[in-house]
Each structure stands twice: as C-alpha cells, then as structure tokens.
Design a protein around this motif. Structure first.
Motif, short mmCIF file in Angstrom:
data_model
loop_
_atom_site.label_atom_id
_atom_site.label_comp_id
_atom_site.label_asym_id
_atom_site.label_seq_id
_atom_site.Cartn_x
_atom_site.Cartn_y
_atom_site.Cartn_z
N UNK A 180 0.82 -1.22 0.00
CA UNK A 180 0.00 0.00 0.00
C UNK A 180 0.85 1.26 0.00
N UNK A 181 2.03 1.12 0.62
CA UNK A 181 2.92 2.30 0.71
C UNK A 181 3.84 2.43 -0.49
N UNK A 182 3.76 1.50 -1.45
CA UNK A 182 4.65 1.56 -2.61
C UNK A 182 4.55 2.88 -3.39
N UNK A 183 3.33 3.40 -3.65
CA UNK A 183 3.27 4.69 -4.38
C UNK A 183 4.02 5.81 -3.66
N UNK A 184 3.87 5.86 -2.32
CA UNK A 184 4.59 6.89 -1.56
C UNK A 184 6.09 6.68 -1.65
N UNK A 185 6.52 5.42 -1.55
CA UNK A 185 7.95 5.12 -1.65
C UNK A 185 8.48 5.46 -3.05
N UNK A 186 7.61 5.18 -4.07
CA UNK A 186 8.03 5.48 -5.44
C UNK A 186 8.25 6.98 -5.62
N UNK A 187 7.35 7.78 -5.05
CA UNK A 187 7.53 9.24 -5.13
C UNK A 187 8.78 9.68 -4.39
N UNK A 188 9.05 9.02 -3.26
CA UNK A 188 10.22 9.39 -2.47
C UNK A 188 11.51 9.09 -3.23
N UNK A 189 11.57 7.89 -3.87
CA UNK A 189 12.80 7.48 -4.53
C UNK A 189 12.86 7.94 -5.99
N UNK A 190 11.84 8.76 -6.41
CA UNK A 190 11.88 9.28 -7.78
C UNK A 190 12.69 10.57 -7.88
N UNK A 191 13.20 11.01 -6.77
CA UNK A 191 14.03 12.22 -6.78
C UNK A 191 15.33 11.94 -7.52
N UNK A 192 15.87 12.96 -8.17
CA UNK A 192 17.11 12.76 -8.94
C UNK A 192 18.25 12.16 -8.12
N UNK A 193 18.33 12.51 -6.85
CA UNK A 193 19.43 12.02 -6.02
C UNK A 193 19.29 10.55 -5.66
N UNK A 194 18.04 9.99 -5.74
CA UNK A 194 17.80 8.62 -5.29
C UNK A 194 17.34 7.68 -6.39
N UNK A 195 17.00 8.21 -7.57
CA UNK A 195 16.34 7.37 -8.56
C UNK A 195 17.24 6.28 -9.16
N UNK A 196 18.56 6.39 -8.98
CA UNK A 196 19.46 5.34 -9.48
C UNK A 196 19.95 4.38 -8.39
N UNK A 197 19.40 4.48 -7.20
CA UNK A 197 19.80 3.59 -6.11
C UNK A 197 19.13 2.22 -6.28
N UNK A 198 19.67 1.25 -5.55
CA UNK A 198 19.13 -0.12 -5.62
C UNK A 198 17.69 -0.16 -5.14
N UNK A 199 17.38 0.57 -4.06
CA UNK A 199 16.04 0.56 -3.51
C UNK A 199 15.04 1.14 -4.49
N UNK A 200 15.47 2.20 -5.22
CA UNK A 200 14.57 2.81 -6.21
C UNK A 200 14.25 1.81 -7.32
N UNK A 201 15.28 1.07 -7.79
CA UNK A 201 15.05 0.08 -8.84
C UNK A 201 14.19 -1.08 -8.35
N UNK A 202 14.39 -1.45 -7.08
CA UNK A 202 13.61 -2.54 -6.50
C UNK A 202 12.14 -2.15 -6.40
N UNK A 203 11.86 -0.92 -6.00
CA UNK A 203 10.47 -0.46 -5.89
C UNK A 203 9.82 -0.39 -7.27
N UNK A 204 10.59 0.04 -8.27
CA UNK A 204 10.04 0.08 -9.63
C UNK A 204 9.72 -1.34 -10.11
N UNK A 205 10.57 -2.27 -9.80
CA UNK A 205 10.32 -3.66 -10.20
C UNK A 205 9.05 -4.20 -9.55
#
Length: 398
Positions: A180-205
């Motif tokens: 349920x919190x995935x959309x919020x996490x996706x917005x959080x990790x969509x920032x330029x500073x975080x969008x290439x991190x492992x967690x950001x890719x994992x959430x996108x997957x």
C-alpha cells in the motif's frame, strides 16, 4: 562331614537355578551344529536361501521342528500345511534331510542356540554426545530437554498455535502495508538524487517496471545500419545479460585459481581418483562383474585341496552332501554341469551364486583364494561315484 555339607549345598544351588550351566552348554553346542550344517542356507536375523530363524521356537512347536529338520520332504508329501507353506514360499527348494546325521538332541541344541540368539536385545544405537557445558557455581550442567508436541499439555498446544497464528497475521499485515505504501515510496525514490539507487530500482520492479532487468529502449537508429528495410537500433544490452556476463567472468577467475593454481583436480584426475576408489570399494566388498573373464588353472597342491575340502565341508556340504553326491544342490562328482564344468565356471558360480536356484553368492564371505581352492577341490572329486549320488543334471562337460 564338612565336605558332605558343601556337596549338598552345591546340589541345592544347582537345583534352584534350573541347571543353567547345562542349558548354556546346549546353546554353545547348538551354535557349532548350526554353523556346520545350517549356516549355508540360513541366518538368524536375515533371509538367505531359507527363512530367517529368529523366534523359530515361537512360530512352531518343537515336535514339528524336529520332524521338519529330519525329513522335510516327507512332511511336504504327507500334506503338512505348515511344511507345504514354507516349501512354496521359499522357491520350492527342499531342505536337506538330516535324518541319520543329526539326533533329536542335536536339533534341540540348535533350537536352544536360536532361542538364545532371538532373545538377545537389539543393539542400542550409539548415544549422541551432547556438547559439554561448564558448571556454574559447582552445579551440574542441565540435561538437554527434548520437547515433543504430543507430550505438551492441551493448553500449551493451543497457546503455541495462537502465537503462530498471530505472527502470521502480523507478517500478512506488514506485507499489505508495504504494498500500500509503494506509491509513496516510489515518489520518495523518484528524486534525482535517489532514482538510481538499488532501492529505487527494487520499488520500480515491484510496481511492474521491468526496465531494471530488461533495460530501456531509446529508439535511436544507428547510421548506415539499415539493410533491406531492416533498421538496427542503438540500444544498450539488457542488464540481466550484462550481469550474467560479469558472473561468468568472476566464475572463470575462481575456476582458474582453483584448478590451475591451487592444485584442484581436473576431469581426468577426478575420473582416475574415482576409479581407484571404486576399485578399492569393490575389492573390500567382494564385488565384481558376473560376466568377468578369468583364466584360473585348477590347483593341484595337496595342502590347497585340503583347505578347499575344509571350506566345502563347512559351507557347501549342507546342500551338496558330504561327498558332493548332491542333496538339495546337484551332484558335483559326475560329468554333467548346469553352468559349465571348467574351474573358471565353478569359480563364477561359487562367487556370484545362482539366486533363482537357491545357490548362495559367497563373494564377501570367502576370499578369492578360498573360492579357487573349493572350486579346485570340487573338480578333484570327478568320477569318485559316492553312495546315494543324485541323478545327473545339466549338460555333459566337453
């Protein structure tokens, strides 16, 4: 007077114990008779040619055992139900008749031996040694506690089930909350500073974006790479392909170091080592191939033939007769053979047996030398024409 009192006391003591020394002596004598006459076809704990004899005294009456051992064929022909059942169950192989060679007392001694062997307690498994614990304040270390579900009180069982159910509910709730919190996490990790991190890719997957594995297609055409209307795009290799390639590079380095630097065995060396181990194992268990070719020559040395005779009397006479005249097994003194009359043919039968006809395989029980000695001894009996010889079986030796 003193000697008389001691003699009376000894007599009373023996009478009170039921003469156990005599019973023990019977079992010892019975063991010798069993090994000399019965061990070729019977064991106490396992089936060989005939049935296992554990608890024989419980399965059959003593009178029936005496009659069966003395002449089983006579009991079978008379229609004895138990005798016919045993005969049919074990391949219709008649038991050797011991009438005239064993007395009732001898057979009772064998029964005493079988009873003693049957009543021996099973060997206990080796106890598991628990790790030593240090004593605290001189107190003995606590013994390990084995908890069994059935031994628990009902209230404890209910409590364990309830706790497990609650843990499952908590895990389920946390999983639902995370998705349920995935959309919020996706917005959080969509920032330029975080969008290439492992967690950001994992959430996108988790949200269905497989570009982390398959890569992105930019749609850019490569110049001068169009042929017959087919255009080549300038896309990067998929990440899964690149990661697999990197893994093979790491594996190759480890392989190289292990097999070519640190002394690891290559395929040929492993094969040779395994073949040597198999040869040792085969030799220790008396193994071999039933189709193996041997080129033995019959032994003629008197001492070796005497050794072969001793082996024959101990292991083969029960089925083939003391003079190889044939009893359950065929006559070994004539010119006719079921499986060939060459010393190598006899050696093969002794070693591997003929299970379908009740012949025991003696590999593992007799050494190579013993099997060759007994095979040579059998050949030395040709033409001896013993009394009561069994009729010829098989084909005449060439």
């Amino acid at each position: 007077m003193k000697r008389l009192v001691l003699s009376l006391a000894s007599a009373l003591l023996l009478a009170g114990t039921g003469f156990e020394p005599a019973a023990a002596q019977d079992a010892v004598k019975g063991k010798a008779i069993f090994e000399g006459n019965c061990a070729a076809c019977h064991r106490v704990q396992e089936q060989v040619v005939g049935p296992a004899l554990k608890d024989l005294h419980k399965r059959h009456e003593e009178k029936w055992i005496l009659e069966f051992v003395k002449n089983s064929s006579k009991m079978i022909s008379s229609g004895d139900k138990k005798a016919v059942e045993v005969f049919e169950k074990f391949g219709k192989i008649p038991m050797t008749s011991f009438e005239g060679s064993l007395s009732d007392g001898d057979i009772k001694d064998v029964i005493a031996f079988l009873k003693e062997e049957s009543e021996k307690p099973a060997e206990a498994a080796a106890p598991v040694v628990a790790p030593t614990e240090t004593k605290v304040d001189g107190a003995a270390p606590a013994a390990p506690v084995n908890i069994e579900w059935k031994a628990m009180p009902p209230t404890t069982q209910v409590l364990v089930v309830l706790v497990g159910f609650l843990l499952l509910l908590v895990l389920l709730f946390m999983t639902i909350a995370f998705f349920q919190a995935l959309p919020l996490l996706a917005n959080l990790y969509d920032r330029p500073a975080l969008q290439n991190t492992f967690m950001a890719r994992f959430i996108k997957l988790l949200r269905g974006d497989t570009s982390t594995i398959t890569g992105k297609h930019n749609g850019a055409l490569m110049e001068d790479h169009s042929y017959d209307g087919i255009h080549e795009l300038d896309n990067d290799l998929p990440p899964w392909w690149k990661y697999s390639f990197y893994a093979t590079i790491v594996f190759s380095v480890v392989y190289l170091l292990n097999y070519h630097v640190m002394g690891g065995q290559l395929q040929e060396q492993e094969y040779e080592a395994e073949m040597q181990a198999a040869a040792v194992l085969s030799a220790s268990h008396g193994g071999g191939n039933a189709n193996e070719k041997t080129d033995f020559k019959p032994l003629t040395d008197v001492a070796q033939l005497e050794a072969g005779k001793a082996t024959y009397i101990q292991n083969c006479a029960a089925c083939h007769g003391q003079n190889a005249e044939g009893v359950v097994g065929p006559n070994l003194t004539d010119e006719y053979w079921l499986h060939g009359g060459d010393v190598n043919d006899i050696y093969k039968v002794v070693k591997f047996g003929v299970t379908s006809k009740g012949m025991v395989a003696w590999q593992g029980k007799l050494s190579k030398e013993q099997m060759l000695e007994v095979s040579s001894y059998i050949l030395s009996l040709q033409g001896t024409n013993p009394a009561n010889a069994k009729e010829p079986q098989g084909e005449k030796a060439k």
